[in-house]
Motif scaffolding. Structure first.
Motif: not given
Length: 480
Positions: A216-217, A220-222, A241, A245
């Motif tokens: 998930s991290g 979300l970062l992508s 966000m 992330s």
């Protein structure tokens, strides 16, 4: 220290399998690498056909990247648990099925969902294919094999824009996805006939908590990187966000230190060659990862070439990449990994600075020469970094090393495109009808920034020692 897993069961490998295995892995790599670059050219046509704005198509591109980022970390565990043959065939099958459904999609929501399915297959193809090669060949043979299978990742971004333009211009955008179907079916047959089935006798439990935190991290970062610079989200939303992330990724790091078998074995970074290869690869790709994005802009928007002409100017990179295949083992054996990676990274950075001198009066032969040199040196760079990963890892660590290397590579590609996008947004003129001279100057500054960033990344490789990597570059070291 984690107790080592039992040794991997190694099936006998026939001579025909040894000959065909690199080709099979290379075809899978080509399918995965070509997918995004060929789709970029078709974005206007697809958005018009599905009656959505071009910016909405960002979700189609981002969904594939997100699926890669989430599922790559479990590829090593899945391959150890179910066997490389079963997982690799399932990956090709998922990718092919996703391609078929993408081509049949009638709205953007279905297309995004099918792209996620494609990404799930693609996330397994590259790391499991690389893992199969590592286990099928001696370390002293890895340079030659890795240099061969790395060619598709260099060729595909060059062929993609040309192929996409031709398909959209003369056929139909759905053909872009349907092209994967015959290749995927052939790949399934080849996997059944020639792919060795490596697996571990016993596997540790899957780190589900780590998968949730890290997946998930990174996802979300992508996503933040994909939408950064657009006006669909405000600065507060982007910042929020980004913070979430980073907290999730930090949470995974703390979690990984507290359990015996984490999703990604971060203890591998204690190995100097592994640490230098993975981190050096990450920082190097921050500079060169955005070049496929900037050069078409320079050629088409700045110099006025067509999409097909622009693709032809990039093609010499592919020719040079294939030409370097035969000499790479000799170069690495003679000069050593440290000398090659330190000097080669500087050379690539300098070539990017030379690209920043291309203008309206630059002769075509000069552009072609620069593209050829850049393709040769980047091919040597990728092969060196990809093989050094396994220099000092044990047989039990290969799947974990492959998962980390593939995950970091995927993240660095996203980060590299983001860096190029940020540099371009910062330097390009904001006027809607800016002159091509202004566009050229802005792109030049972006290329200079990426070139300097690449040269600075050389510092990571200076931690290597002169004899590092001899297990894969000197057969006599591996076989006393």
């Amino acid at each position: 220290m984690n107790s080592p897993l039992p040794p991997t069961s190694l099936p006998a490998i026939s001579p025909s399998t040894r000959r065909l295995l690199p080709w099979l892995v290379a075809v899978a790599f080509f399918m995965e690498s070509l997918d995004t670059t060929i789709l970029n050219t078709a974005v206007p046509a697809i958005s018009a056909a599905l009656r959505v704005g071009p910016l909405s198509m960002k979700a189609v591109l981002a969904s594939y990247t997100l699926a890669l980022a989430v599922f790559i970390p479990i590829s090593g565990w899945v391959a150890d648990r179910f066997g490389t043959r079963r997982v690799f065939s399932a990956a090709i099958g998922l990718f092919t099925l996703g391609s078929l459904l993408c081509g049949l999609s009638t709205n953007i929501h279905l297309l995004v969902a099918c792209r996620v399915l494609q990404g799930m297959g693609g996330s397994m193809m590259v790391p499991v294919g690389r893992l199969t090669l590592v286990r099928a060949f001696e370390k002293s043979e890895l340079i030659r094999q890795m240099s061969f299978v790395s060619i598709p990742s260099l060729v595909a971004p060059m062929l993609g824009p040309v192929a996409g333009g031709l398909i959209v211009g003369y056929l139909h955008w759905r053909v872009i996805f349907f092209l994967n179907i015959p290749v995927g079916l052939l790949g399934l047959v080849m996997v059944y006939l020639h792919l060795p089935d490596f697996r571990e006798e016993h596997t540790h439990p899957l780190d589900a908590v780590g998968l949730i935190l890290f997946g998930s991290g990174v996802a979300l970062l992508s996503y933040v990187l994909e939408v950064f610079g657009e006006h669909t989200l405000g600065a507060g939303e982007i910042t929020g966000m980004l913070v979430i992330s980073l907290v999730l990724i930090l949470g995974y790091w703390l979690h990984a230190r507290s359990i015996a078998y984490p999703l990604l074995d971060l203890t591998l970074f204690r190995i100097r060659t592994f640490r230098a290869s993975v981190s050096g690869s990450f920082f190097t790709r921050l500079g060169i990862g955005g070049v496929p994005f900037l050069l078409p802009l320079l050629y088409q928007v700045g110099l006025g070439y067509s999409a097909v002409q622009s693709g032809m100017l990039i093609m010499p990179q592919a020719v040079a990449s294939m030409s370097m295949k035969a000499v790479m083992p000799k170069v690495l054996a003679r000069l050593g990994y440290r000398n090659v990676l330190v000097s080669n990274t500087v050379i690539i950075g300098c070539l990017l600075l030379l690209f920043a001198t291309i203008g309206l009066h630059t002769p075509v032969w000069m552009i072609v020469l620069l593209a050829f040199l850049y393709g040769g040196f980047t091919s040597l760079q990728y092969t060196s970094m990809n093989t050094l990963v396994y220099s000092d890892t044990t047989e039990e660590q290969t799947s974990a090393a492959s998962s980390i290397a593939s995950t970091m590579q995927q993240m660095s590609v996203s980060f590299g495109v983001a860096c190029a996008g940020l540099a371009t947004a910062f330097f390009l003129p904001h006027e809607e009808h800016a002159s091509n001279v202004s566009m050229i100057h802005g792109l030049h500054k972006a290329l200079i920034a990426l070139g300097l960033m690449t040269i600075v990344s050389t510092l990571v490789f200076r931690s290597l020692r002169k004899d590092d990597g001899q297990a894969v570059s000197h057969p006599k070291v591996f076989h006393p």
